[in-house]
Structure formats: C-alpha cells, structure tokens
Design a protein around this motif. Structure first.
Motif, PDB file in Angstrom:
ATOM      1  N   ASP A 171     -21.689 -12.781 -17.051  1.00 39.83           N
ATOM      2  CA  ASP A 171     -23.062 -12.874 -17.561  1.00 39.83           C
ATOM      3  C   ASP A 171     -23.333 -14.231 -18.194  1.00 39.83           C
ATOM      4  OD1 ASP A 171     -21.798 -12.732 -19.963  1.00 39.83           O
ATOM      5  OD2 ASP A 171     -22.475 -10.713 -20.452  1.00 39.83           O
ATOM      6  N   MET A 173     -24.110 -15.141 -21.178  1.00 37.65           N
ATOM      7  CA  MET A 173     -23.440 -15.425 -22.449  1.00 37.65           C
ATOM      8  C   MET A 173     -22.046 -15.994 -22.206  1.00 37.65           C
ATOM      9  SD  MET A 173     -25.391 -14.022 -24.949  1.00 37.65           S
ATOM     10  CE  MET A 173     -24.280 -13.427 -26.187  1.00 37.65           C
ATOM     11  N   GLN A 174     -21.346 -15.378 -21.256  1.00 39.95           N
ATOM     12  CA  GLN A 174     -19.992 -15.811 -20.955  1.00 39.95           C
ATOM     13  C   GLN A 174     -19.989 -17.244 -20.424  1.00 39.95           C
ATOM     14  OE1 GLN A 174     -18.353 -12.622 -18.797  1.00 39.95           O
ATOM     15  NE2 GLN A 174     -16.401 -12.736 -19.856  1.00 39.95           N
ATOM     16  N   LEU A 177     -20.658 -19.661 -23.242  1.00 41.55           N
ATOM     17  CA  LEU A 177     -19.473 -19.863 -24.070  1.00 41.55           C
ATOM     18  C   LEU A 177     -18.523 -20.856 -23.415  1.00 41.55           C
ATOM     19  CD1 LEU A 177     -17.877 -18.701 -26.592  1.00 41.55           C
ATOM     20  CD2 LEU A 177     -16.623 -17.397 -24.892  1.00 41.55           C
ATOM     21  N   ILE A 178     -18.295 -20.645 -22.117  1.00 43.19           N
ATOM     22  CA  ILE A 178     -17.395 -21.521 -21.377  1.00 43.19           C
ATOM     23  C   ILE A 178     -17.909 -22.959 -21.401  1.00 43.19           C
ATOM     24  CG2 ILE A 178     -16.471 -21.987 -19.078  1.00 43.19           C
ATOM     25  CD1 ILE A 178     -15.238 -19.598 -20.439  1.00 43.19           C
ATOM     26  N   ALA A 188     -13.782 -23.720 -14.776  1.00 43.73           N
ATOM     27  CA  ALA A 188     -14.432 -22.448 -15.078  1.00 43.73           C
ATOM     28  C   ALA A 188     -14.344 -21.505 -13.884  1.00 43.73           C
ATOM     29  CB  ALA A 188     -15.891 -22.680 -15.466  1.00 43.73           C
ATOM     30  N   LYS A 191     -10.493 -20.401 -13.585  1.00 52.64           N
ATOM     31  CA  LYS A 191      -9.912 -19.653 -14.704  1.00 52.64           C
ATOM     32  C   LYS A 191     -10.774 -18.491 -15.161  1.00 52.64           C
ATOM     33  CE  LYS A 191      -6.553 -22.753 -16.233  1.00 52.64           C
ATOM     34  NZ  LYS A 191      -6.593 -24.156 -16.558  1.00 52.64           N
ATOM     35  N   LEU A 192     -12.068 -18.537 -14.873  1.00 49.35           N
ATOM     36  CA  LEU A 192     -12.927 -17.454 -15.360  1.00 49.35           C
ATOM     37  C   LEU A 192     -13.560 -16.655 -14.228  1.00 49.35           C
ATOM     38  CD1 LEU A 192     -14.756 -15.958 -17.423  1.00 49.35           C
ATOM     39  CD2 LEU A 192     -16.401 -17.781 -17.052  1.00 49.35           C
ATOM     40  N   PRO A 195     -11.140 -14.914 -11.231  1.00 49.06           N
ATOM     41  CA  PRO A 195     -10.475 -13.696 -11.712  1.00 49.06           C
ATOM     42  C   PRO A 195     -11.463 -12.555 -11.957  1.00 49.06           C
ATOM     43  CG  PRO A 195      -9.710 -15.595 -12.950  1.00 49.06           C
ATOM     44  CD  PRO A 195     -10.805 -16.083 -12.059  1.00 49.06           C
ATOM     45  N   ALA A 196     -12.625 -12.890 -12.532  1.00 50.67           N
ATOM     46  CA  ALA A 196     -13.611 -11.846 -12.792  1.00 50.67           C
ATOM     47  C   ALA A 196     -14.125 -11.238 -11.489  1.00 50.67           C
ATOM     48  CB  ALA A 196     -14.769 -12.412 -13.611  1.00 50.67           C
ATOM     49  N   PHE A 272      -5.267  -5.496 -13.000  1.00 50.67           N
ATOM     50  CA  PHE A 272      -4.796  -4.447 -13.899  1.00 50.67           C
ATOM     51  C   PHE A 272      -5.726  -4.246 -15.087  1.00 50.67           C
ATOM     52  CE2 PHE A 272      -3.192  -8.552 -15.089  1.00 50.67           C
ATOM     53  CZ  PHE A 272      -3.423  -8.596 -16.448  1.00 50.67           C
ATOM     54  N   TRP A 273      -6.480  -5.296 -15.403  1.00 46.41           N
ATOM     55  CA  TRP A 273      -7.316  -5.260 -16.597  1.00 46.41           C
ATOM     56  C   TRP A 273      -8.653  -4.554 -16.340  1.00 46.41           C
ATOM     57  CZ3 TRP A 273     -11.746  -7.618 -15.113  1.00 46.41           C
ATOM     58  CH2 TRP A 273     -11.645  -8.457 -13.996  1.00 46.41           C
ATOM     59  N   ARG A 278      -7.366   0.673 -14.732  1.00 43.63           N
ATOM     60  CA  ARG A 278      -6.789   1.295 -15.928  1.00 43.63           C
ATOM     61  C   ARG A 278      -6.865   2.808 -15.833  1.00 43.63           C
ATOM     62  NH1 ARG A 278      -9.009  -2.608 -19.162  1.00 43.63           N
ATOM     63  NH2 ARG A 278     -10.611  -1.245 -19.958  1.00 43.63           N
TER      64      ARG A 278
ATOM     65  N   LEU B  76     -16.825 -11.376 -25.841  1.00 41.49           N
ATOM     66  CA  LEU B  76     -16.680 -12.228 -24.653  1.00 41.49           C
ATOM     67  C   LEU B  76     -15.228 -12.646 -24.421  1.00 41.49           C
ATOM     68  CD1 LEU B  76     -19.813 -14.526 -25.043  1.00 41.49           C
ATOM     69  CD2 LEU B  76     -19.587 -12.492 -23.628  1.00 41.49           C
ATOM     70  N   PRO B  79     -10.793 -10.103 -20.183  1.00 42.60           N
ATOM     71  CA  PRO B  79      -9.971  -8.883 -20.235  1.00 42.60           C
ATOM     72  C   PRO B  79      -8.592  -9.043 -19.615  1.00 42.60           C
ATOM     73  CG  PRO B  79     -11.767  -8.650 -18.657  1.00 42.60           C
ATOM     74  CD  PRO B  79     -12.010  -9.929 -19.398  1.00 42.60           C
ATOM     75  N   TRP B  80      -8.394 -10.076 -18.773  1.00 41.62           N
ATOM     76  CA  TRP B  80      -7.093 -10.209 -18.117  1.00 41.62           C
ATOM     77  C   TRP B  80      -6.132 -11.109 -18.900  1.00 41.62           C
ATOM     78  CZ3 TRP B  80     -11.679 -11.882 -16.038  1.00 41.62           C
ATOM     79  CH2 TRP B  80     -11.880 -13.254 -16.041  1.00 41.62           C
ATOM     80  N   LEU B  93      -9.105 -24.275 -20.459  1.00 38.29           N
ATOM     81  CA  LEU B  93     -10.241 -24.641 -19.613  1.00 38.29           C
ATOM     82  C   LEU B  93     -10.423 -26.150 -19.519  1.00 38.29           C
ATOM     83  CD1 LEU B  93     -12.881 -21.939 -20.507  1.00 38.29           C
ATOM     84  CD2 LEU B  93     -11.984 -22.436 -18.252  1.00 38.29           C
TER      85      LEU B  93
END
Ligand SMILES: Nc1ncnc2c1ncn2[C@@H]1O[C@H](COP(=O)(O)OP(=O)(O)O)[C@@H](O)[C@H]1O
Ligand SMILES: [Mg+2]
Lengths: 283, 233
Positions: A171, A173-174, A177-178, A188, A191-192, A195-196, A272-273, A278, B76, B79-80, B93
């Motif tokens: 989103d 916000m995320q 932040l990055i 970004a 690493k972000l 994976p998401a 796994f996250w 889960r 924020l 989760p991983w 980063l």
C-alpha cells in the motif's frame, strides 16, 4: 460374481479401517495413510469390477494390466516424457514464466503498458489452444519448439496478471515509508515488493504448471515427430492399445502431482509469513 | 538542524484543494502536535514535509528538512523479516552494512531485546508498534514525523508508548499528528488545531514532557482542546 463380492468385502473392510484410522487422531502419519488406503480400495474395486463383469479392455483395462504395460513400455514412456515434458512443457514454462514476471515489473512501473498490454494479454488468453496450436506448429515446425511456443503463450498471461496484482499489493503507506529510507527503486523492488508479491506469483505459477502440461500434450495432436505423449496417446487410441494410453495418463498424473508438490514446497518455504501459509502449517 | 522548519502555502490533490494559506512552523528540538477533524489534510502536511509530494500539487514555500524518519498508525513491518531485520531495514534498503549491535541497543531501549529473532506475527499490536519505534530510532534523524502512531493501541499500552516515545525522541524536532486531545496535552510543546481556514494555536502546558496524565495543566489543556475541537468553525 464371486470376485465382485470379494472385492466389495475388501473394499468395505478397508473403508471401515479408514474410518477407524481417521477417528483415532493419535496415530502418526494418519494424514498420509488414510488417502493411500482409500486409493488402494478404489483400485481393488476397479480391478474386480472390470474382471468380474469382463468389461472389454478397450473400454476400461484393469489397473494390473495398466501397471504391467507401464513397466514393459518404460523406455517408450521415458522417451515421450523427455520429448513432451522436459523439452516442450518445461522449457516453455520457464521461458513463459520468466518473461511474464519481467513484463509484470515493466507493466507495474509504466501505467501505459498496463492499459495497453493487459487487454492484449486478455485477448491472447481467450484464444482457444485448438486454434493456436496448428498455427504455432506451422511457424515453429513439428518438433518440441512449437510445443514450447504453445506453452509460452498459454502460461504467459496468468502469471503476468498475478504478478502485476502482487506487485501492486503493497500500500501507499508502505511505499512512503520505504521512500523516506532513501532506497532506490531496484532496492525497494527486490527487498520489499517482490517478496510481498510472491504469494500471488506462486498462485500464477501453479495455474500455469497445469496449463503447460495440457498445452504441450494437446499441441502434439497437430503435428509432431514420432514421439511425445500427445503423439503416443493419439496413435495408441487408433491401435486400440488402451493400456498404453492409460500408462501415458499415469505418467501425466505423476508429473502433474510432482510439479504441484515441488511448487507447494517452495511456496511454503518462501511465503511462510503469509496468512494463507500460517493457517496451513499450524497444527 | 537549528534552522526553522516552515511550510506556507496551499495544496491540492487532483485539483481538489486540501488546504490553503497554511502557515506551519516547527520549533527545533521540540514536539509540535497537530490536531484536527479527519480529512482536513494533516497527513498531507506530513507527507509534504517528508518529501513525498507525489500526486500533491503544492503552492508555496517549504523549507525541506532533508532526511526525516516517519512512523504511522500501522506498524508497516515486513512480515517475512525477523524483528531484528525489520529494525535494520533502512540500512538494508540503502545497501549499507548492517549495524547489529546498535539495532540490539534500540530493541533494548523499547524493551524487546528478547524478541529479536521472532517474526512480527508472533508479537502483540503494542509490541509491533514498539518495533516500529525502534526502527524509527535506528534511522537517527533530527526530524521525526509521527502520523497517529498510537491510535490503534489500547489505552494502557498507548500511555506507555507515549512515555517511551517522548523519552527516546527527546531533543529531536517532532511533528505528531493526533486526534486525541489527551495525547496532545501530554506531549505537545506547541499545540495546533488544523481547520479548513487555517491553524489555531492552543496554549500548551509548559512542564517537561511526557507529562503526567493527572497533572492539572494537562487536564486543563485537554479540556481546552476539547472545546476548540467541538466548536463549529
Ligand atoms: N490519494 C488521494 N487522492 C485523492 N484525494 C486524497 C488522496 N489522499 C488524500 N485525499 C484527500 O485529501 C484530504 C486530506 O487527507 P489527509 O491529509 O489524509 O487528511 P487527515 O490526515 O487530516 O485525515 C481528504 O479529504 C482526502 O479525501
Ligand atoms: Mg491522516
């Protein structure tokens, strides 16, 4: 008649055992034993009914003769496996999926591509393989290259759509932040956002694995060298050699299950996250 | 960072004016609390200060604070990543070397040193927000922007987080957006209410922060804020 009666008795006994097993939760491996017993019961019933009612082999061969054919025809089956699964489906799958993920990264960054490429992708995905395969066989020849091309076309779009959706899942916000961390676009992304996006990408890869197998086999119906699973199935049907057809189907089932298992394994390790994983791994 | 941080001007998103004629000054090394009805543009002000002007048309002058640290209502956290790796996210980063001892110190400060290897999902909401605070501290920026960082917490955890944050961010220039008059009265050294027509300056208590919940000046300021917020504008 006796045979069928015995079969039904065995089946009922196994069924009873299964019910007992699934009720006694204490037993280890009950999760694996129950479906195996169920499968054995089904095979016993199949064998007995086909033999007991003397069903013509052309309609339905008994499992025992399918297994016997599987082992005697192993060299043929292996040749077909290499031709169809390894050369056709796997190469097309790897090519198509990597291209789709690469395209998803571009589509995600340039919104004009999203507006332009996704509708075209939609159109291509709606093309029936029956129409597509003969054309691609004409373009790329009879050998495995044309099968790989069919697979590329079939897997590209589902993976693309899922990957794009996943990349846009983070989103605002995320991302904000990055950005305050002063990271570059690529940092970004790696690493972000990738994976998401993985849960979505795996969803696409699973759908695509089924499509790849179907595509590579069906494409052989429209021309192939004298090997390959699709070729074998269509000629064996012509020769009324139904045992061989079933043996090929057995191979397809094993490949499909194996692929799904491998993908699920990596999905579990890498995502796994995610809530969906889960839930599954919780006792 | 002794230069005054000031934003004057108006902003619009997609041609819709969000605020106009705003004149906001952040006093260095102190806490400024910004209150106001939801949708009045508080988060927009924050994003402009953070240099995240994407999609916002801003007319006016804005002294860029350079690098800022930000903390929002949601934690924020990735989760991983483990708690430790989340605290180290900024360095990772930027492709910098991870300073693990310092990250461990930060986790110690927020009382989570024993949880460094856990995943965020294994923590409570309050603990996750403390990880977010440790991550913010790890960035070690002179200016810290907080967007309703405690509003998702229960009352008790919130009071603890307010005290911890005030203690750990002492000496920095902080802009805290909040909708809670009590929070503003406890933490604000300048308290501003944002309205569609501009900012209203409310007299803040002068005692050091974090102030006691029951202190007379806090209760007075809180009541004062309530009256202002309820007054139709
Ligand atoms: N991305 C956006 N697109 C369009 N309008 C937006 C967007 N973000 C915020 N707004 C509008 O801007 C106004 C101010 O939003 P915001 O700064 O988030 O308010 P606050 O934080 O005070 O609740 C709201 O009316 C909201 O609808
Ligand atoms: Mg807001």
């Amino acid at each position: 008649m006796i045979m069928i009666l015995i079969a039904i008795l065995i089946w009922a006994a196994l069924f009873y055992l299964n019910i007992r097993l699934s009720r006694s939760a204490s037993l280890p491996y009950a999760g694996a034993i129950v479906p195996i017993i169920f499968g054995i019961a089904l095979l016993v019933l199949w064998e007995a009914i086909v033999r007991g009612l003397s069903v013509p082999r052309v309609l339905l061969p008994p499992p025992s003769s399918i297994v016997a054919t599987f082992f005697t025809a192993l060299p043929i089956l292996f040749t077909d496996f290499v031709q169809t699964v390894v050369k056709g489906a796997l190469s097309g799958y790897i090519l198509g999926c990597s291209a789709a993920i690469g395209a998803a990264i571009l589509v995600d960054q340039y919104s004009f591509l999203r507006r332009g490429l996704l509708p075209i992708g939609n159109f291509v995905a709606a093309l029936p393989i029956i129409g597509l395969a003969p054309i691609l066989v004409m373009w790329f020849g009879f050998d495995w290259e044309s099968k790989a091309a069919v697979v590329v076309v079939m897997v590209f779009f589902p993976v693309l759509v899922n990957a794009v959706e996943g990349l846009q899942d983070t989103d605002q916000m995320q991302r904000d932040l990055i950005r305050t961390y002063g990271s570059s676009y690529w940092q970004a992304l790696i690493k972000l956002r990738l994976p998401a996006a993985l849960p979505f990408i795996f969803n696409g890869l699973k759908i695509a694995s089924t499509l790849a197998l179907i595509g590579a086999i069906v494409a052989e119906f429209f021309g192939s060298p004298v090997k390959g699973m699709g070729f074998r199935i269509s000629t064996a049907v012509g020769q009324l050699n139904l045992e061989l057809v079933w043996a090929e189907i057995l191979v397809v089932a094993m490949v499909g299950t194996g692929t799904y298992g491998v993908l699920s394994y990596f999905e579990q390790r890498l995502t796994f996250w995610h809530p969906s994983q889960r839930e599954r791994t919780k006792p | 960072m002794n230069q005054l941080l000031r934003m004057t001007g108006s902003a619009a998103i997609d041609g819709t004016p969000i605020f106009s004629q705003l004149d906001l000054v952040l006093t260095p090394h102190s806490w400024t609390c910004l209150l106001g009805a939801s949708g009045v543009g508080k988060s927009t002000v924050l994003r402009l200060f953070a240099g995240l002007a994407e999609g916002i048309t801003f007319n006016g002058s804005l002294s860029k604070p350079g690098c800022v640290a930000m903390m929002a209502q949601q934690d924020l956290l990735m989760p991983w990543l483990s708690v430790m790796d989340n605290v180290l996210l900024g360095a990772s980063l930027r492709g910098e070397r991870a300073d693990k001892p310092r990250a461990r110190d930060r986790l110690e400060q927020v009382g989570l040193a024993d949880h460094a290897d856990k995943l965020p999902a294994a923590l409570s909401g309050g603990q996750r927000q403390r990880v977010a605070l440790a991550r913010t501290l790890m960035e070690d920026r002179a200016v810290v922007l907080l967007d309703e960082p405690f509003s998702a917490l229960d009352a008790l955890t919130r009071a603890q987080m307010q005290e911890l944050t005030a203690e750990l961010l002492a000496g920095r220039t902080v802009l805290l957006v909040t909708h809670d008059p009590n929070e503003a009265a406890r933490l604000g050294q300048t308290i501003l209410i944002m309205t569609p027509t501009g900012l209203v300056d409310i007299a803040a208590p002068t005692s050091p922060i974090p102030r006691d919940i029951h202190a007379a000046d806090v209760l007075r300021a809180q009541a004062d804020l309530f009256d202002h917020l309820r007054r139709p504008t």
